[in-house]
Scaffold this motif. Structure first.
Motif, PDB file in Angstrom:
ATOM      1  N   PHE A  86     -23.226 -10.394   3.302  1.00 38.22           N
ATOM      2  CA  PHE A  86     -21.259 -10.806   2.526  1.00 38.22           C
ATOM      3  C   PHE A  86     -21.181  -9.845   2.648  1.00 38.22           C
ATOM      4  O   PHE A  86     -19.395 -10.316   3.092  1.00 38.22           O
ATOM      5  CB  PHE A  86     -22.314 -10.708   1.450  1.00 38.22           C
ATOM      6  N   LEU A  87     -20.781  -8.703   3.474  1.00 32.11           N
ATOM      7  CA  LEU A  87     -19.927  -7.486   4.136  1.00 32.11           C
ATOM      8  C   LEU A  87     -19.271  -7.709   5.057  1.00 32.11           C
ATOM      9  O   LEU A  87     -17.957  -7.452   4.797  1.00 32.11           O
ATOM     10  CB  LEU A  87     -20.861  -6.366   3.086  1.00 32.11           C
ATOM     11  N   THR A  88     -20.232  -8.069   5.981  1.00 30.50           N
ATOM     12  CA  THR A  88     -19.805  -7.900   6.926  1.00 30.50           C
ATOM     13  C   THR A  88     -19.231  -9.280   8.024  1.00 30.50           C
ATOM     14  O   THR A  88     -18.694  -9.370   8.815  1.00 30.50           O
ATOM     15  CB  THR A  88     -20.777  -6.955   7.939  1.00 30.50           C
ATOM     16  N   GLY A  89     -19.493 -10.545   7.580  1.00 27.31           N
ATOM     17  CA  GLY A  89     -19.887 -11.809   8.017  1.00 27.31           C
ATOM     18  C   GLY A  89     -20.204 -11.782   9.381  1.00 27.31           C
ATOM     19  O   GLY A  89     -21.125 -12.876   9.681  1.00 27.31           O
ATOM     20  N   LEU A  90     -21.340 -11.047   9.722  1.00 27.51           N
ATOM     21  CA  LEU A  90     -22.101 -11.510  10.933  1.00 27.51           C
ATOM     22  C   LEU A  90     -23.449 -12.164  10.129  1.00 27.51           C
ATOM     23  O   LEU A  90     -23.762 -12.116   8.683  1.00 27.51           O
ATOM     24  CB  LEU A  90     -23.189 -10.023  11.166  1.00 27.51           C
ATOM     25  N   SER A  91     -24.722 -12.794  10.650  1.00 27.11           N
ATOM     26  CA  SER A  91     -25.529 -12.879  10.302  1.00 27.11           C
ATOM     27  C   SER A  91     -26.592 -12.166   9.521  1.00 27.11           C
ATOM     28  O   SER A  91     -26.495 -11.058  10.324  1.00 27.11           O
ATOM     29  CB  SER A  91     -26.612 -13.486  11.478  1.00 27.11           C
ATOM     30  N   ASN A  92     -26.907 -12.606   8.728  1.00 27.45           N
ATOM     31  CA  ASN A  92     -28.301 -11.471   8.181  1.00 27.45           C
ATOM     32  C   ASN A  92     -29.574 -11.719   8.998  1.00 27.45           C
ATOM     33  O   ASN A  92     -29.764 -12.371   9.855  1.00 27.45           O
ATOM     34  CB  ASN A  92     -28.614 -12.660   7.034  1.00 27.45           C
ATOM     35  N   LEU A 151     -17.776  -1.533  11.921  1.00 26.77           N
ATOM     36  CA  LEU A 151     -18.918  -1.764  13.294  1.00 26.77           C
ATOM     37  C   LEU A 151     -18.992  -3.196  13.603  1.00 26.77           C
ATOM     38  O   LEU A 151     -18.918  -3.717  14.732  1.00 26.77           O
ATOM     39  CB  LEU A 151     -20.140  -1.034  13.322  1.00 26.77           C
ATOM     40  N   ALA A 152     -18.769  -4.567  12.800  1.00 27.27           N
ATOM     41  CA  ALA A 152     -18.598  -5.869  13.036  1.00 27.27           C
ATOM     42  C   ALA A 152     -17.886  -6.358  14.064  1.00 27.27           C
ATOM     43  O   ALA A 152     -17.847  -7.054  14.763  1.00 27.27           O
ATOM     44  CB  ALA A 152     -19.218  -6.313  11.059  1.00 27.27           C
ATOM     45  N   ASP A 153     -16.618  -5.567  13.435  1.00 33.11           N
ATOM     46  CA  ASP A 153     -15.969  -6.092  14.115  1.00 33.11           C
ATOM     47  C   ASP A 153     -15.176  -5.599  15.379  1.00 33.11           C
ATOM     48  O   ASP A 153     -15.068  -6.892  17.026  1.00 33.11           O
ATOM     49  CB  ASP A 153     -14.059  -5.427  13.403  1.00 33.11           C
ATOM     50  N   ILE A 154     -15.735  -4.695  15.678  1.00 32.42           N
ATOM     51  CA  ILE A 154     -15.560  -4.242  17.419  1.00 32.42           C
ATOM     52  C   ILE A 154     -16.879  -4.739  17.873  1.00 32.42           C
ATOM     53  O   ILE A 154     -16.252  -5.250  18.454  1.00 32.42           O
ATOM     54  CB  ILE A 154     -16.286  -2.265  17.386  1.00 32.42           C
ATOM     55  N   SER A 155     -18.437  -5.376  17.310  1.00 31.21           N
ATOM     56  CA  SER A 155     -19.597  -6.419  18.026  1.00 31.21           C
ATOM     57  C   SER A 155     -18.819  -7.529  18.310  1.00 31.21           C
ATOM     58  O   SER A 155     -18.933  -8.033  19.450  1.00 31.21           O
ATOM     59  CB  SER A 155     -20.179  -6.128  17.493  1.00 31.21           C
ATOM     60  N   GLU A 156     -17.804  -8.238  17.733  1.00 29.18           N
ATOM     61  CA  GLU A 156     -16.889  -9.622  17.617  1.00 29.18           C
ATOM     62  C   GLU A 156     -16.747  -9.506  18.519  1.00 29.18           C
ATOM     63  O   GLU A 156     -16.402 -10.506  19.408  1.00 29.18           O
ATOM     64  CB  GLU A 156     -16.577 -10.057  16.091  1.00 29.18           C
ATOM     65  N   ILE A 166     -26.002 -13.825  19.788  1.00 25.15           N
ATOM     66  CA  ILE A 166     -26.274 -13.874  18.339  1.00 25.15           C
ATOM     67  C   ILE A 166     -25.813 -12.745  17.213  1.00 25.15           C
ATOM     68  O   ILE A 166     -26.601 -11.060  18.087  1.00 25.15           O
ATOM     69  CB  ILE A 166     -27.862 -13.633  17.591  1.00 25.15           C
ATOM     70  N   ALA A 167     -25.218 -12.135  16.098  1.00 29.01           N
ATOM     71  CA  ALA A 167     -24.847 -10.550  15.878  1.00 29.01           C
ATOM     72  C   ALA A 167     -25.774 -11.283  14.721  1.00 29.01           C
ATOM     73  O   ALA A 167     -25.236 -11.383  13.948  1.00 29.01           O
ATOM     74  CB  ALA A 167     -23.113 -11.007  16.167  1.00 29.01           C
ATOM     75  N   ALA A 168     -26.622  -9.718  14.478  1.00 26.27           N
ATOM     76  CA  ALA A 168     -26.487  -9.642  12.995  1.00 26.27           C
ATOM     77  C   ALA A 168     -26.695  -8.061  12.204  1.00 26.27           C
ATOM     78  O   ALA A 168     -27.091  -7.026  13.092  1.00 26.27           O
ATOM     79  CB  ALA A 168     -27.865 -10.704  13.065  1.00 26.27           C
ATOM     80  N   ARG A 169     -26.737  -7.758  11.107  1.00 22.37           N
ATOM     81  CA  ARG A 169     -26.670  -6.830  10.569  1.00 22.37           C
ATOM     82  C   ARG A 169     -28.001  -7.121   9.530  1.00 22.37           C
ATOM     83  O   ARG A 169     -28.500  -7.983   8.734  1.00 22.37           O
ATOM     84  CB  ARG A 169     -25.707  -6.350   8.991  1.00 22.37           C
ATOM     85  N   ILE A 170     -28.899  -6.611  10.216  1.00 18.06           N
ATOM     86  CA  ILE A 170     -30.517  -6.647   9.814  1.00 18.06           C
ATOM     87  C   ILE A 170     -31.166  -5.672   8.419  1.00 18.06           C
ATOM     88  O   ILE A 170     -32.245  -6.174   8.014  1.00 18.06           O
ATOM     89  CB  ILE A 170     -31.272  -7.178  11.001  1.00 18.06           C
ATOM     90  N   GLY A 171     -30.051  -4.057   8.105  1.00 18.90           N
ATOM     91  CA  GLY A 171     -30.465  -4.030   7.754  1.00 18.90           C
ATOM     92  C   GLY A 171     -29.470  -3.015   6.584  1.00 18.90           C
ATOM     93  O   GLY A 171     -28.951  -3.199   7.199  1.00 18.90           O
ATOM     94  N   GLY A 172     -29.681  -1.702   6.134  1.00 18.71           N
ATOM     95  CA  GLY A 172     -28.638  -1.414   5.430  1.00 18.71           C
ATOM     96  C   GLY A 172     -27.382  -0.827   6.540  1.00 18.71           C
ATOM     97  O   GLY A 172     -26.274  -1.152   6.598  1.00 18.71           O
ATOM     98  N   GLU A 173     -28.024   0.394   7.640  1.00 21.94           N
ATOM     99  CA  GLU A 173     -26.641   0.772   8.843  1.00 21.94           C
ATOM    100  C   GLU A 173     -27.187   0.323   9.598  1.00 21.94           C
ATOM    101  O   GLU A 173     -26.747   0.943  11.077  1.00 21.94           O
ATOM    102  CB  GLU A 173     -26.416   2.105   8.528  1.00 21.94           C
ATOM    103  N   GLU A 174     -28.354  -1.165   9.940  1.00 17.29           N
ATOM    104  CA  GLU A 174     -28.448  -1.216  11.555  1.00 17.29           C
ATOM    105  C   GLU A 174     -28.464  -2.570  11.492  1.00 17.29           C
ATOM    106  O   GLU A 174     -28.115  -3.296  10.701  1.00 17.29           O
ATOM    107  CB  GLU A 174     -29.906  -1.378  11.093  1.00 17.29           C
ATOM    108  N   PHE A 175     -27.973  -2.608  12.974  1.00 18.96           N
ATOM    109  CA  PHE A 175     -27.496  -4.335  13.393  1.00 18.96           C
ATOM    110  C   PHE A 175     -28.425  -4.382  14.861  1.00 18.96           C
ATOM    111  O   PHE A 175     -29.042  -3.388  15.629  1.00 18.96           O
ATOM    112  CB  PHE A 175     -26.091  -3.874  13.846  1.00 18.96           C
ATOM    113  N   ALA A 176     -28.383  -5.975  15.102  1.00 22.27           N
ATOM    114  CA  ALA A 176     -29.505  -6.588  16.212  1.00 22.27           C
ATOM    115  C   ALA A 176     -28.414  -7.146  16.597  1.00 22.27           C
ATOM    116  O   ALA A 176     -27.817  -7.937  16.097  1.00 22.27           O
ATOM    117  CB  ALA A 176     -30.625  -6.799  15.975  1.00 22.27           C
ATOM    118  N   PHE A 177     -28.358  -7.899  18.677  1.00 18.35           N
ATOM    119  CA  PHE A 177     -27.901  -8.438  19.465  1.00 18.35           C
ATOM    120  C   PHE A 177     -28.277  -9.246  19.763  1.00 18.35           C
ATOM    121  O   PHE A 177     -29.736  -8.612  20.415  1.00 18.35           O
ATOM    122  CB  PHE A 177     -26.154  -7.690  19.505  1.00 18.35           C
TER     123      PHE A 177
END
Length: 468
Positions: A299-305, A356-361, A369-380
């Motif tokens: 909901f916050l970053t718009g990336l995949s959960n 961070l999400a904007d830069i990754s996109e 596939i870009a995702a926020r998988i935890g509080g401050e953790e991201f996986a691509f």
């Protein structure tokens, strides 16, 4: 005899049913009553013989030859009833009628019962049902809107219709469906801004009120588009704003005419119906879209959960295994994120996550596939790319994030860095799961944290089949 005919004519003029009679021998139409003129728009002097009129008034020629023609050609026929037909009126509109025939001496008497309103009600009910079914089946919005446009054009054959969708971010209108307007016209109006004097649709979107332009050539709103309209063969445009149940602007519905004209009460009713139907379609589609967004995206970053990352990741993982192509995961964690929240507040922390999400996109491709998988953790997840390219992307992410910043609520510049772990499997790797590769990336990330942060570490998954 003439007085008898006059008496019959006087009687027929009082009946609300449309009546005409013709000579059996010549087919010449000798009489029509006032109800006939009111229904079809013709006067007696407009008509010659019954066959010519039917041929010209029947939209489907097969219907004339198979249904109407036999009753005209059969001079011995004494009566017939419940012949359903669509007949073109003098103004080009179509009436849906039941035809009854009787014989009186040397005349054939034709009775026409109009059931157009009943047909319209049934068609609208069917259109609404079809539209809701398409929404339930998750059909493309363009297909749903095209179904609505086609229904309205079928009901009013003299109209060309369009549905434009309101782009809230850009403040403009985008073509949703306009299948019978020329491509060059649709391309020209796609992206037109809402404004008080911008054609019919732009003005309707701006005011959220219906805008009726009876003559495009002379109306000030259409001056910038007058030549475009002329080339498209349109001379009038009536536009209705499409509003949600809460009054939010969703788009516009427009009826175009090839000649200058103002809408009748029935036209207004048609516009109201079309706007309501489009509103239900768009609002239902967007509600469904929003639910899917909540189910699959952060909901916050718009990336995949996390759930969506694993679902899509498993699909890609299987395909790369079958195709024997490389696959890599980039895992990223914001350094000292708790300190950012403690010093600047959680709102600033949220801004960091969004940044961070904007830069990754910007750096990743759309197929990744870009995702926020935890509080401050991201996986691509990156498929079909060699490890040198993946490591280059990871380094770009680290560098761009290091150079970026956000402003705190007190306008302070907040810089931040990330630690990155990369795990890859080659095309010949066996017995590797998505979870195992993610664990490898997590170990590489831990190595980056352990050895100083703000860096990229890499682990290779190696697992080859045993020879024994």
């Amino acid at each position: 005899m003439e007085s008898i005919h006059n008496n019959i004519n006087d009687v027929l003029n009082t009946t609300p049913i449309a009546v005409a009679y013709s000579s059996i021998s010549s087919g010449h139409i000798e009489y029509i009553n006032e109800a006939f003129t009111n229904l079809f728009g013709y006067r007696l002097e407009d008509l010659s013989d019954i066959k010519s009129w039917y041929v010209n008034a029947t939209p489907e020629k097969d219907h004339y030859h198979n249904v109407i023609g036999p009753f005209i050609d059969n001079t011995n026929l004494s009566s017939a009833r419940d012949i359903k037909s669509n007949l073109i009126c003098k103004d080009g509109s179509i009436k849906h009628v039941n035809i009854y025939i009787s014989k009186l001496n040397d005349k054939k008497i034709w009775y026409f019962t109009d059931f157009t309103d009943h047909w319209v009600a049934e068609e609208r009910l069917r259109a609404r049902s079809n539209m809701l079914e398409m929404v339930a089946k998750s059909s493309a919005l363009k297909d749903i809107l095209s179904t609505i446009v086609n229904q309205i054009e079928q009901e009013n054959t003299q109209s060309i219709c369009s549905i434009l969708l309101f782009d809230k971010e850009q403040g403009c209108l985008r073509v949703g469906s306009a299948p019978n307007l020329p491509n060059f016209y649709n391309e020209a109006i796609d992206g037109v801004q809402a404004g008080p004097k911008v054609g019919s649709c732009g003005a309707a979107a701006y005011s959220k009120k219906r805008v009726i332009v009876a003559d495009i050539a002379s109306h000030e709103n259409w001056q910038p588009f007058a030549q475009l309209a002329k080339e498209a063969g349109i001379a009038a445009c009536w536009s209705d704003p499409i509003l949600s149940s809460t009054g939010e602007l969703l788009g516009t519905f427009a009826i175009y005419k090839r000649y200058p004209s103002t809408p009748s009460e029935k036209d207004f009713d048609l516009i109201n119906f079309a706007s309501r139907l489009a509103s239900i379609a768009i609002e239902s589609f967007r509600a469904k879209e929003e639910l899917e967004q909540r189910a699959y995206f952060d909901f916050l970053t718009g990336l995949s959960n996390r759930g969506h990352f694993f679902d899509k990741g498993e699909e890609i993982f299987k395909s790369t295994a079958i195709e024997k192509t490389p696959l890599a995961i980039i895992m990223l964690d914001i350094d000292d994120f708790k300190k950012i929240n403690d010093i600047y507040g959680h709102k600033t922390g949220d801004q960091v996550l969004k940044k961070l999400a904007d830069i990754s996109e910007q750096i990743l491709s759309k197929r990744d596939i870009a995702a926020r998988i935890g509080g401050e953790e991201f996986a691509f997840l990156l498929a079909h790319q060699d490890i040198d390219h993946v490591l280059s992307i990871a380094e770009q992410l680290r560098h761009h994030i290091e150079k970026s910043m956000v402003l705190s609520s007190e306008n302070e510049r907040v810089f931040f860095t990330v630690s990155i772990g990369v795990a890859s499997k080659g095309k010949d790797t066996h017995y590797c799961t998505l979870g195992e590769l993610l664990n490898k990336a997590d170990k590489a990330l831990y190595q980056s944290k352990k050895t100083g942060k703000n860096k990229v570490s890499h682990e290779v998954y190696t697992n080859t089949p045993s020879l024994f």
